[in-house]
Enzyme design. Sequence first.
Site, short mmCIF file in Angstrom:
data_model
loop_
_atom_site.label_atom_id
_atom_site.label_comp_id
_atom_site.label_asym_id
_atom_site.label_seq_id
_atom_site.Cartn_x
_atom_site.Cartn_y
_atom_site.Cartn_z
N SER A 61 -50.16 69.05 13.64
CA SER A 61 -50.05 70.47 13.96
C SER A 61 -48.83 71.06 13.29
CB SER A 61 -49.92 70.64 15.47
OG SER A 61 -48.73 69.98 15.89
N LYS A 62 -48.92 72.36 13.09
CA LYS A 62 -47.83 73.11 12.46
C LYS A 62 -46.53 72.95 13.23
CE LYS A 62 -48.92 77.47 12.12
NZ LYS A 62 -49.59 78.69 11.73
N ARG A 63 -46.68 72.82 14.55
CA ARG A 63 -45.50 72.78 15.40
C ARG A 63 -44.69 71.50 15.16
NH1 ARG A 63 -45.06 71.89 20.68
NH2 ARG A 63 -47.25 71.29 20.78
#
Length: 499
Positions: free
Chosen positions: A258-260
């Site tokens: 994920s981007k996070r």
Amino acid sequence: MTHHRVRIAPSPTGPLHIGTARTALFNYLYARHTGGTYVLRLEDTDQARSSIEFERDILDGLHWLGLGWDEGPEVAGEAARGPFAPYRQMLRLPLYAEAAERLLAADAAYPCYCTPEELSADRAAQEAARLPPRYVGRCAGLTTEERAARSADGRAGALRFRVGKGVVAFDDVVRGRVEFDVANLGGDFVIVRGDGSPLYHFTVVVDDAAMEITDVIRGEDHLSNTPKHILLFRALGHPEPRFAHLPLILNPDRTKMSKRKSQTAVSDYIEEGFVREALVNYLALLGWATGTEEEVLSIDEIVERFELDQVHKGGAVFDRGRLEWLNGQWIRRLDPDDLVDRLRPFVAAELAAGRIDWMPPDDELRSLLPVIGERLPTLGAIGDLVGFLWVRDLVIEPALLVPKRWDAVTTKQGLASARLVIAETGPVSFEAEELEPPLRALAEEHAWKVGDLFMAIRVAVTGRTATPPLFDTLVALGLERTLERLDRAIAALEGGVER
Ligand code: GLU
Ligand code: ZN
């Protein structure tokens, strides 16, 4: 023998993602390995989330990676090429309308007039009863008259596909036998909205059928969509393709990438100075193993060895350290002129950011390669590594000049005597091998630790404690600038040092 036709079908709803790039690569590898055809189709029907900028980013990224497609937009300088053009779903709306018409006529699909209120009340009731959400089938059995009555207020119905009953099974190339009970699909699903816009499950199948796709290779996140797709293929009277679902790419903590938690945009890796050879090499290893000790492989070597049925089904952890290692390997393998060409924009970026004062000529960059090649995890690291070479007035914190075991007086003395040695040796021969022995002798003579003396010199001429080998650095800087920087450092110590 089948002629394999595969496709990458990105939705331009975000920048090119590492996962999409990996899927694109595996399709490319499979097509090239089998002598098949590789198609690119833009799935842009989600108009609210799609943008032309994302589309640009995706196409540019895939071109940059060198994963050229045979059919699709932007092939060989043409706007689009291939027998099944257009390859952009928003230009194919009549085809979906025609297929929807056929499903409606065959009663494989039916209009649904449920209001948003009705549907959310259904959902609330299911939630209260702790049941999974599903369409209750309110409109599944409406007679012609009832349909006319429900659409009397001018409301166009959405089109729902009848999922029926039973089990859908298929042999996934990666995952083996997979079975889904149709009862768990959430009921009859919408394929065309009330406003006439077709939805993903429908368009993907209509296009895979129309484009004669033989093998659907995509991420595991689509596995649960596959029974819906198979039912649609059957209803449209089209043989279903073979499916291969690639393992998920995971964050280091084994959650879905994920981007996070990870850097997911390919453009960010490009900007940092990863080279395409390394990125392709690394992406290939996300779910596939070379089968030998050899890990550093060119795309052509990978094409030769790649087998889809050797892809693992377990998730593939994205390991940035390994990517950096591969990047270093590939940077060192590049032809020097090619490497200089690729480094130039990163040096220019340093200049634009005001971190260096001039652009070194290509010759200078090329002569540095033996010294920096081993030390560049990314092309973008060049500024940190040797940017001090292209700075007019090096600003150094005086405290940094003083090695841990030394004080300011010793440092000043050390630098001053080193300056004398260099001024004497330098004009005769300013080479690493010539400079090192007299400076070692100097340290010995004063009973200084060599490391301390060398560290003081290193900081004086570069402003930093970690650099390429000291004597190579002095040579790169040149005699005059070396002396000038030593003078400045000595002068800076005049004022005393606070620490
Ligand atoms: N447009 C879909 C996506 O980007 C394609 C999925 C598929 O390959 O079927 O996820
Ligand atoms: Zn309904």
